[in-house]
Scaffold this motif. Structure first.
Motif, mmCIF file in Angstrom:
data_model
loop_
_atom_site.group_PDB
_atom_site.id
_atom_site.type_symbol
_atom_site.label_atom_id
_atom_site.label_comp_id
_atom_site.label_asym_id
_atom_site.label_seq_id
_atom_site.Cartn_x
_atom_site.Cartn_y
_atom_site.Cartn_z
ATOM 1 N N SER A 253 0.822 -1.219 0.000
ATOM 2 C CA SER A 253 0.000 0.000 0.000
ATOM 3 C C SER A 253 0.852 1.264 0.000
ATOM 4 N N ILE A 254 2.120 1.141 0.410
ATOM 5 C CA ILE A 254 2.992 2.321 0.332
ATOM 6 C C ILE A 254 3.970 2.210 -0.828
ATOM 7 N N GLY A 255 3.746 1.226 -1.677
ATOM 8 C CA GLY A 255 4.540 1.147 -2.898
ATOM 9 C C GLY A 255 5.816 0.336 -2.801
ATOM 10 N N ILE A 256 5.923 -0.521 -1.788
ATOM 11 C CA ILE A 256 7.112 -1.385 -1.743
ATOM 12 C C ILE A 256 7.006 -2.385 -2.888
ATOM 13 N N ASN A 257 8.073 -2.504 -3.652
ATOM 14 C CA ASN A 257 8.066 -3.430 -4.780
ATOM 15 C C ASN A 257 8.109 -4.872 -4.296
ATOM 16 N N THR A 258 7.459 -5.720 -5.046
ATOM 17 C CA THR A 258 7.489 -7.140 -4.709
ATOM 18 C C THR A 258 8.082 -7.926 -5.879
ATOM 19 N N GLY A 259 8.609 -9.099 -5.565
ATOM 20 C CA GLY A 259 9.256 -9.906 -6.596
ATOM 21 C C GLY A 259 8.821 -11.357 -6.502
ATOM 22 N N THR A 260 9.790 -12.244 -6.357
ATOM 23 C CA THR A 260 9.543 -13.676 -6.324
ATOM 24 C C THR A 260 8.397 -14.050 -5.385
ATOM 25 N N LYS A 261 7.435 -14.738 -5.910
ATOM 26 C CA LYS A 261 6.259 -15.190 -5.169
ATOM 27 C C LYS A 261 5.576 -14.059 -4.398
ATOM 28 N N GLY A 262 5.753 -12.854 -4.884
ATOM 29 C CA GLY A 262 5.064 -11.726 -4.270
ATOM 30 C C GLY A 262 5.719 -11.178 -3.023
ATOM 31 N N ALA A 263 6.921 -11.651 -2.685
ATOM 32 C CA ALA A 263 7.607 -11.162 -1.485
ATOM 33 C C ALA A 263 8.239 -9.802 -1.747
ATOM 34 N N PHE A 264 8.436 -9.038 -0.675
ATOM 35 C CA PHE A 264 9.052 -7.717 -0.823
ATOM 36 C C PHE A 264 10.433 -7.824 -1.441
ATOM 37 N N LYS A 265 10.695 -6.979 -2.410
ATOM 38 C CA LYS A 265 12.064 -6.853 -2.923
ATOM 39 C C LYS A 265 12.885 -6.081 -1.901
ATOM 40 N N VAL A 266 14.035 -6.589 -1.591
ATOM 41 C CA VAL A 266 14.949 -5.922 -0.662
ATOM 42 C C VAL A 266 16.350 -6.012 -1.249
ATOM 43 N N ASN A 267 17.231 -5.102 -0.831
ATOM 44 C CA ASN A 267 18.625 -5.293 -1.195
ATOM 45 C C ASN A 267 19.330 -6.069 -0.064
ATOM 46 N N LEU A 268 20.623 -6.250 -0.176
ATOM 47 C CA LEU A 268 21.305 -7.091 0.826
ATOM 48 C C LEU A 268 21.341 -6.423 2.200
ATOM 49 N N LYS A 269 21.065 -5.109 2.232
ATOM 50 C CA LYS A 269 20.970 -4.420 3.533
ATOM 51 C C LYS A 269 19.557 -4.500 4.101
ATOM 52 N N ASN A 288 19.867 -16.050 -2.516
ATOM 53 C CA ASN A 288 20.447 -17.386 -2.482
ATOM 54 C C ASN A 288 21.932 -17.287 -2.835
ATOM 55 N N ARG A 289 22.754 -17.754 -1.922
ATOM 56 C CA ARG A 289 24.204 -17.553 -2.044
ATOM 57 C C ARG A 289 24.809 -18.327 -3.209
ATOM 58 N N ILE A 290 24.251 -19.490 -3.518
ATOM 59 C CA ILE A 290 24.814 -20.273 -4.627
ATOM 60 C C ILE A 290 24.229 -19.853 -5.956
ATOM 61 N N LEU A 291 22.927 -19.693 -5.973
ATOM 62 C CA LEU A 291 22.285 -19.315 -7.236
ATOM 63 C C LEU A 291 22.588 -17.875 -7.598
ATOM 64 N N GLN A 292 23.004 -17.088 -6.597
ATOM 65 C CA GLN A 292 23.268 -15.655 -6.808
ATOM 66 C C GLN A 292 22.040 -14.972 -7.411
ATOM 67 N N LYS A 293 20.902 -15.298 -6.813
ATOM 68 C CA LYS A 293 19.680 -14.588 -7.205
ATOM 69 C C LYS A 293 18.678 -14.650 -6.051
ATOM 70 N N TYR A 294 17.661 -13.827 -6.167
ATOM 71 C CA TYR A 294 16.653 -13.789 -5.113
ATOM 72 C C TYR A 294 15.666 -14.946 -5.262
ATOM 73 N N THR A 295 15.316 -15.520 -4.115
ATOM 74 C CA THR A 295 14.351 -16.614 -4.058
ATOM 75 C C THR A 295 13.362 -16.290 -2.942
ATOM 76 N N TYR A 296 12.388 -17.151 -2.767
ATOM 77 C CA TYR A 296 11.507 -16.996 -1.601
ATOM 78 C C TYR A 296 11.696 -18.204 -0.720
ATOM 79 N N LEU A 297 12.124 -17.993 0.499
ATOM 80 C CA LEU A 297 12.485 -19.104 1.386
ATOM 81 C C LEU A 297 12.078 -18.750 2.815
ATOM 82 N N PRO A 298 10.815 -18.960 3.125
ATOM 83 C CA PRO A 298 10.338 -18.550 4.444
ATOM 84 C C PRO A 298 10.780 -19.523 5.534
#
Lengths: 451, 451
Positions: A253-269, A288-298
């Protein structure tokens, strides 16, 4: 920085608050918790249902008083309704519906995830349950006490499905598991999943694979789970455990971008795209440290790490999340299954040239009884010779979970196959062998690759 | 390369032979074994005496047939008498004394160590034992069967002293341990050693520290151990376990240089100063990875690693030993104690500025009973923030030994205090917590160092 506001009081939120206090003892974070259960171990819910845990209150990592003693301002049974990023305010309601406003300089969103509700009819029938929060587990416990169900169907053979199959068996129910994938525990390779399935069957669980559940019906006051292949499973209760989805409405609702499986996009910080707003835990993506890409892993472990980083950075730090390997372990009956890194299929899908060894050995010297069988599947990349992942199955109390952690630690550092035997691992006959089983497994790959 | 000759058939020798065969399947190594027990687990001897091991033959890692099936030419009950480095020949005798000669292209010496005999009178009295080889353990077992001793004195509170205190207690003896150092297990810090001592006392062991044993006497057919402070301990049997000394006479006769504690000097390729002659295992020095210097550390794990490297290099390889961290674990009664890297005292002696945390926690979530107490002492360097070592004490079967291996793996890679929490370690409530205890311990140091 004066006002740190945290929305959510589970793993990510608490970790953030504790770390913020460590970094800057002047800060008193305010934590908005929708229910009355701050800092509860939701990973422990199956053990409340199994009655291994004697009271659900014991599931608290810390009591309310503990949390407050840490200098955290707890607002229980308060719900964040909206965020104004211009005035930097969060509007909340208490349980009477009274509106209040909180100013923030930095805001951390740890709103977690909710149970995934598959698109099938019948999810609202009495006796159909999900398991995510304390009230879910209380409801299941009360259903068992009140109705003495004889049979249960679990839809979904992931971690919660595994743990609940044991818990419900302990409560005297006959349990069936229905899973869409080829085998159980889809985060393992199918061949390894078959070992897990055999173990479940050995413990009296009925396992149905490659079934798409189509509906949950009621016939003569009993539930019936219907699936592909004309499957019809009558049951006195049904647990739907097919995963979770990030809880992101407020942040969106405040415009946070979402990505994989609808989770919030964040940077490494753990920063979102909105200034001074962080997200962490099950509501956010995971690097994901091996894939070097963002995943969803709750996962709770990831939530703790991300929360700690968000808390540090919201307090002036600049730490970066180093990524997840998807390390997981679960106890099921008298066995433990664990994994880290990539399995063979994941490795192949990611473009690696995987080589794997399915290694069977004893957990320690067999002359010191009882030694137990240990299965280790290690996957490495044929081209780079890098170890990519490991899967393990062994007896409870034979150090399976911390053996997977040797791999997790090694893979973090990018270990190569022919370096793994350099590790100076401990040995005593009741607990290992001069080469630990994890090293013997990798030596099999060393032979295969002739390194 | 045609002839690979290996002197010694214990850990180093067997590892060398097996690795040589992996590297070059054409080679048939010849192994000279003085006794009739190739590839026996001498680490298992205490468990033969405790009767956990039902027959001493079970202590073989591999049977004679297994070893021969691996393509190794075994010469049992043969003794290497001399080596001619000019003609590249080893002269051996069989049990009848008949001389034979073997040609070698490459020679690996794995002659191991022998029990240290302290300079005190009385070591030859009947009922005084050492424990190093199979015949030692058979002699002790027979003594117990024949004489039904009621009391035992163990001189030396190292690993063998620990294991034997349990073994002899299991056989019904009342056990006293006499140790020269301030506490038991001198490879641990004294404060940690005190915890171990308390655990021994709790299990009925009488512990005497800071005692120099002066003699073993016989009075009225009983043994009496006399030491400083007017200590007089009557006993029906005595075990002397004060360490080991490298068995180097044969190698010295051809001019192999010796160093620390008289062990063979070797380079990281396990080469001695004599061309084409390698040494590995308890007869050789050990490179310490943290101290960056040679030490003497006679351990089965090290022997396996060094042997494997010698076998590879004798077959044309050029692998280097990456060094030891002194990782060790031992089960004593219902506890496990383990260590890796440097303890606080060793760190200080080596010129580091150590900072340590003595951390007490539960091995897993306390709501899933029974959780057990776990003590972790982590030592880091205040200047570089590098983790130097860890010591651990906890209940058997709570993953203590593989938890120390997480540290061993991390320290191998030179991990810093503030990076350790990045590790994606596994969690499930019956086995750990969202931050594993090892990470919680390091976080205490992180707080202390404010990193």
């Amino acid at each position: 920085m004066k006002n740190l506001v945290i929305i959510g009081g589970s793993d990510a939120g608490i970790s953030a608050a504790l770390r913020a206090r460590e970094i800057d003892p002047e800060i008193r974070p305010t934590m908005i918790v929708a229910d009355n259960f701050p800092n509860f171990s939701i990973c422990g819910l199956p053990y409340y249902i199994s009655h291994d845990v004697t009271h659900w209150k014991n599931l608290a990592h810390r009591t309310r008083e503990d949390v407050e003693k840490e200098g955290i301002n707890l607002l229980l049974e308060h719900t964040a309704q909206s965020i104004n990023t211009q005035s930097k305010q969060v509007t909340i309601t208490d349980k009477t519906g009274t509106l209040k406003s909180l100013n923030y300089d930095k805001l951390i969103i740890g709103t977690g995830a909710i149970s995934m509700r598959p698109n099938i009819p019948g999810l609202n029938h009495p006796g159909v349950f999900f398991l995510r929060w304390i009230p879910d587990s209380i409801a299941i416990d009360e259903h068992i006490k009140k109705h003495s169900p004889k049979t249960a169907v679990i839809i979904g053979a992931g971690y919660i499905g595994m743990e609940m199959s044991e818990a419900l068996t302990k409560r005297g129910l006959t349990v069936s598991i229905v899973e869409f994938a080829d085998s159980v525990m889809p985060s393992f390779d199918a061949d390894f999943g078959n070992r897990i399935r055999d173990m479940l069957i050995h413990n009296g669980i009925l396992v149905y694979n490659k079934i798409a559940v189509e509906s949950i019906n009621t016939i003569d006051k009993r539930l019936v789970v219907k699936g592909t292949g004309n499957l019809e499973l009558p049951a006195d209760m049904v647990l739907v455990s097919v995963g979770s989805v990030p809880n992101t409405a407020l942040g969106q609702s405040i415009g946070i971008n979402t990505g994989t499986k609808g989770a919030f996009k964040v940077n490494l910080k753990m920063e979102t795209n909105i200034p001074d707003v962080y997200a962490a835990g099950d509501c956010a993506e995971t690097w994901n440290r091996i894939l070097q890409k963002y995943t969803y892993l709750p996962l709770g472990t990831v939530a703790h790490k991300q929360g700690r980083i968000a808390g540090e950075n919201a307090t002036g730090g600049s730490r970066e999340f180093s990524g997840s390997l998807g390390t997981q372990s679960v106890k099921v009956f008298d066995k433990v299954i664990a994994r880290t890194g990539l399995n063979e299929k994941e490795a192949r899908d990611a473009g690696f040239q995987p080589v794997s060894t399915d290694f069977e050995t004893w957990d320690h010297k067999v002359y010191y009884p009882p030694a137990e069988k240990l299965y280790i599947k290690v996957t490495a990349d044929r081209t780079t010779k890098r170890i990519l992942g490991a899967q393990m199955l062994g007896a409870y109390k034979t150090e399976v979970s911390k053996r997977i952690d040797i791999f997790a630690t090694a893979i973090y550092h990018g270990i190569m196959v022919n370096e793994f035997s350099n590790y100076d691992l401990s040995y005593t006959p009741p607990l290992s062998s001069p080469w630990d089983p994890v090293q013997m497994a990798v030596q099999m790959i060393e032979k295969e690759l002739k390194t």
